[in-house]
Scaffold this motif. Structure first.
Motif, PDB file in Angstrom:
ATOM      1  N   PHE A  54     -58.710  89.662 102.066  1.00 52.87           N
ATOM      2  CA  PHE A  54     -59.456  88.401 102.105  1.00 52.87           C
ATOM      3  C   PHE A  54     -59.747  88.000 103.553  1.00 52.87           C
ATOM      4  N   ASN A  55     -58.729  88.084 104.409  1.00 49.62           N
ATOM      5  CA  ASN A  55     -58.921  87.724 105.824  1.00 49.62           C
ATOM      6  C   ASN A  55     -59.898  88.661 106.513  1.00 49.62           C
ATOM      7  N   ALA A  58     -63.369  87.457 105.162  1.00 49.80           N
ATOM      8  CA  ALA A  58     -63.780  86.097 105.491  1.00 49.80           C
ATOM      9  C   ALA A  58     -63.622  85.763 106.963  1.00 49.80           C
ATOM     10  N   ASN A  61     -63.152  81.896 109.008  1.00 49.89           N
ATOM     11  CA  ASN A  61     -63.888  80.806 108.363  1.00 49.89           C
ATOM     12  C   ASN A  61     -63.262  80.513 107.006  1.00 49.89           C
ATOM     13  N   VAL A  62     -62.048  79.972 107.040  1.00 47.99           N
ATOM     14  CA  VAL A  62     -61.257  79.775 105.834  1.00 47.99           C
ATOM     15  C   VAL A  62     -60.832  78.324 105.753  1.00 47.99           C
ATOM     16  N   GLY A  77     -63.026  81.195 101.607  1.00 51.15           N
ATOM     17  CA  GLY A  77     -63.687  81.606 102.837  1.00 51.15           C
ATOM     18  C   GLY A  77     -65.179  81.734 102.633  1.00 51.15           C
ATOM     19  N   ARG A  78     -65.929  81.489 103.662  1.00 49.85           N
ATOM     20  CA  ARG A  78     -67.395  81.618 103.617  1.00 49.85           C
ATOM     21  C   ARG A  78     -67.815  82.797 104.483  1.00 49.85           C
ATOM     22  N   CYS A  79     -68.680  83.638 103.977  1.00 53.10           N
ATOM     23  CA  CYS A  79     -69.214  84.745 104.758  1.00 53.10           C
ATOM     24  C   CYS A  79     -70.560  85.161 104.179  1.00 53.10           C
ATOM     25  N   GLU A  87     -69.094  82.534  98.698  1.00 51.58           N
ATOM     26  CA  GLU A  87     -67.838  81.799  98.807  1.00 51.58           C
ATOM     27  C   GLU A  87     -66.757  82.703  98.236  1.00 51.58           C
ATOM     28  N   LEU A  88     -65.860  83.130  99.108  1.00 54.15           N
ATOM     29  CA  LEU A  88     -64.813  84.075  98.731  1.00 54.15           C
ATOM     30  C   LEU A  88     -63.564  83.301  98.348  1.00 54.15           C
ATOM     31  N   ASP A  90     -59.658  83.384  97.135  1.00 51.50           N
ATOM     32  CA  ASP A  90     -58.434  84.183  97.047  1.00 51.50           C
ATOM     33  C   ASP A  90     -57.543  83.567  95.972  1.00 51.50           C
ATOM     34  N   LYS A 195     -68.253  95.521 101.182  1.00 51.52           N
ATOM     35  CA  LYS A 195     -69.330  94.527 101.279  1.00 51.52           C
ATOM     36  C   LYS A 195     -70.619  95.061 100.678  1.00 51.52           C
TER      37      LYS A 195
END
Length: 779
Positions: A54-55, A58, A61-62, A77-79, A87-88, A90, A195
């Protein structure tokens, strides 16, 4: 190794599928989906590297928060992936989609689209441990049943290769009918490929081609037939119940098809409780009847699911995993031979814990002194600019003292979470929980409760925050409720003052031991002894329920990721300052106001001005005598003002209540004033006894004034029983607003801090009463 973008388009060929009509995926008319934020959820077993992945996706930006209506923490998180903004999410780590706890229920509701105020998930990324594929595929079999676009992230492929395992990713992807991508989150490999696969799935969602995804059916046909009958029964009941007619019989009251299945499989689980909340207890006979029918046709539901899903996993792994070499005896095996040994493991555990807490104590002292010094410098600067008055008192005694009370905890919190992150990321945390689980089970807690309780001896604030490592809600809340009973460092000044002043330094056991250190040790033991029955009682009443299975996975040892460790430390520190810190600051202001108002402080401020003018001038012998006289009058005026303030009036009001404890109103005021922090009682007593608020536990003047304090009939107020009574009270009471506000933050409810304050205050009063009454007859 196959290109994941190509394999993801392989259609499933299972004969037994059913349309997921209960939770259809959204169809986006615009091919570019401009302006829309897509949701991608990460789900997986604990210790699969999900958070590390996740880190990696993202970055920094968490944001963190709580899911609506529950205390389960969520990390979002946003990416960007291609042209898509995502919007990710976890999700909490879980071994199964069987919602038997609130955190597992959160994962199910988010993934099925049933979560209140939560938008639906567009793509699911299921993270699995490549070294334990068959066991991890149990969860995967449940995920693919949801019928949503799914990607399999084969994490820890480097560990699998080191163990001599070869995985045919292309064949696995073809067997499962989902895209599979090999990754190693700790080494940042496979992230771009993952990705790319997410983008492929989002292309389908954006063009409406993901809505026709079917659900694979690993369980027998008879099971699904019983589920359909139960769903029909629940629909009928919902539409004929009078209370639901008033709500126009909305079909949305019926849970998702997947949750219907969980009702049958999980007796007493979260899915069943949710159905009762929605439709009432009248649905229980229908559920029980469906279970009886299922048992008569297919056997025990739990055994049915376990057998079917592991058979499904074995079938889909056939020809996928091969061994290129014999499994080597690696560093993990060598270390576990020592660290999980019945004797050597326990010795190693206590050695590691001692080292951690020694480091926290030693390394935090310097930054805490710097923060304390900086706070003092700011206070001195304001004192030099603003003349004595209400504004200066507010800024110095309220604002700066409140800010300092927040910041002073940061070094301990940062160091504690640093060590927690290192232990967790390197793989030792699971071993520590395994080693102490048997002892913790005696009083209703799990092995994961040990470290938060141990850290509470330094400070309950980081100890309560450290309970986040406990997945089970009941165990976590029980640990939170008993953590403040551990004697933290803030109690130590109180112990030292009273033991040094009133406990004689006589020898016991033939002179081998002194009474003073024995009393100090006893004060620390009191909290531990009381915590055992309290935890047991909580697990039998408010936090009762089925015993949570203590499932542990012992991951491979690895070098902790600096990025992961420091991101967790930063999140913990930021959350404490932003969330708990603001409440602590506000409480400090309120306590200051209660001690300041009402009263005419003009004479106090006048004396303060004269004292400061003399202190900056060249002091002669005459001036020194005048300065001492001013100090005496200032302390006397301050004592009167405090006595007549709201805080002082509370002290007089509660004197009849505290008299059975051997206390007078002064001690009562000290106890009330110490609500922001226990050690405040020392400075409060200093003010009451006309010595000023700058005294500490080693102040000879304070000790002398306390020894000279008498009742109206001439009896001394402070005796050995009185001193022991005060120490027992402070050992058991909840005199720490910081801890209570952090409990509110961690539980997302005012019920638990109120309960903590109430039960601990009652325990403290009863303990102090018993101590004084028994002690008065012995001394």
């Amino acid at each position: 190794m196959a290109n994941s973008a190509e394999t993801s388009s392989t259609p499933r060929t299972s004969k037994d599928t059913i349309s997921n009509s209960a939770a259809p995926l959204p169809v986006v008319s615009s091919p570019t989906a401009r302006g829309r934020v897509f949701r991608v959820a990460l789900v997986g077993n604990p210790n699969t590297g999900k958070s590390t992945l996740f880190n990696a996706l993202a970055g920094m930006n968490v944001r963190t928060g709580n899911y609506p209506g529950v205390t389960i923490e969520k990390k979002v998180g946003r990416c960007s992936v291609g042209d898509y903004s995502i919007e990710l999410v976890d999700l909490p780590g879980t071994y199964s989609m069987a919602p038997r706890s609130p955190d597992e229920m959160v994962a199910v509701e988010v993934l099925t689209g049933e979560a209140a105020n939560e938008p639906p998930v567009d793509v699911i990324v299921c993270v699995v441990n490549s070294t334990l594929l068959q066991r991890n595929l149990f969860l995967v079999s449940q995920i693919v049943e949801l019928g949503k676009p799914t990607i399999l992230a084969l994490n820890m492929t480097d560990a699998a290769e080191a163990r001599g395992l070869a995985i045919d990713v292309e064949k696995l992807s073809e067997n499962l009918g989902v895209g599979a991508v090999p990754t190693s989150a700790s080494r940042r490999t496979g992230i771009d490929e993952l990705k790319a696969e997410i983008k492929t799935q989002l292309d389908r969602v954006a063009n409406g081609r993901a809505a026709a995804t079917d659900r694979e059916r690993p369980l027998p046909k008879q099971f699904y037939a019983v589920c359909n009958e139960l769903r029909a029964e629940l629909v009928q009941r919902a539409c004929t119940t009078e209370s639901l007619n008033e709500r126009n019989c909305s079909r949305t009251m019926i849970p998702d098809q997947y949750l219907i299945e969980r009702m049958l499989l999980d007796r007493g689980g979260e899915a069943e409780r949710r159905a009762i909340r929605r439709l009432g207890a009248a649905v229980l006979p229908a559920i029980a009847q469906a279970r009886e029918k299922l048992a008569s046709t297919c056997g025990d539901p739990t055994e049915l699911e376990c057998g079917a899903r592991y058979a499904w996993a074995a079938k889909h792994l056939d020809g996928v995993v091969s061994r290129t070499k014999a499994k080597p005896r690696n560093a993990t095996d060598w270390l576990d031979a020592i660290l999980t040994h019945r004797v050597a493991g326990m010795i190693s555990f206590f050695a590691i814990m001692f080292l951690i807490f020694q480091c926290i104590y030693s390394f935090s002292q310097f930054p805490m002194d710097l923060i304390d010094g900086a706070t003092g410098l700011v206070a001195d600067a304001i004192t030099s600019i603003i003349p004595p008055g209400m504004l200066r008192s507010l800024l110095v005694d309220g604002v700066i003292a409140g800010v300092g009370g927040v910041l002073i905890f940061l070094p301990q919190i940062a160091l504690l979470f640093f060590f927690l992150a290192v232990l967790e990321d390197c793989g030792y945390m699971s071993r520590a929980a395994f080693i102490v689980d048997r002892a913790m089970t005696i009083f209703g807690l799990s092995g994961k409760s040990f470290l938060p309780l141990m850290s509470s001896f330094a400070c309950a604030v980081p100890g309560v925050m450290a309970t986040r490592v406990i997945e089970n809600r009941r165990d976590r809340f029980a640990t939170i409720m008993v953590a403040p009973l551990m004697s933290c460092s803030a109690r130590l000044p109180v112990y030292l003052l009273l033991i040094g002043a009133f406990v004689p330094a006589t020898g016991v056991l033939g002179g081998w031991l002194s009474a003073q250190p024995l009393v100090l040790m006893a004060m620390y033991f009191v909290g531990v002894a009381v915590a055992i029955p309290v935890a047991w009682l909580l697990k039998k009443t408010l936090l009762r329920g089925e015993v949570a299975p203590f499932v542990l996975e012992l991951p491979e040892y690895k070098i902790p990721s600096a990025r992961v460790v420091f991101s967790r430390v930063w999140e913990a520190v930021r959350e404490f300052v932003v969330r708990a810190g603001t409440m602590i600051f506000a409480a400090s202001i309120l306590i200051w106001f209660a001690g300041f108002w009402p009263g005419d402080h003009s004479r106090q401020f006048e004396l303060q001005t004269q004292i400061e003018q003399l202190e900056v001038a060249d002091v002669t012998t005459l001036d020194a005598a005048e300065l001492e006289a001013l100090h005496v009058e200032y302390r006397h005026v301050s004592s009167l003002l405090l006595t007549n303030s709201t805080l002082g009036k509370v002290g007089h009001a509660i004197e009849p209540i505290v008299r059975p404890l051997g206390w007078d109103w002064r001690i009562g005021v000290g106890a009330v004033a110490s609500f922001p922090a226990r050690e405040v009682i020392i400075s409060t007593l200093g003010t009451i006894y006309s010595l000023g608020g700058e005294v500490d536990e080693q102040d000879d003047g304070l000790v002398a004034a306390m020894r000279a304090s008498t009742w109206p009939d001439g009896r001394p107020v402070f005796t050995i029983p009185t001193a022991l009574s005060i120490m027992v009270f402070f050992a058991l009471c909840a005199q720490c607003v910081s801890t209570l506000l952090v409990i509110k933050r961690e539980t997302n409810s005012w019920f638990w801090p109120v309960l903590s304050f109430s039960y601990m205050t009652v325990l403290a009063y009863v303990g102090a009463f018993a101590t004084y009454q028994v002690g008065s007859r012995l001394f």
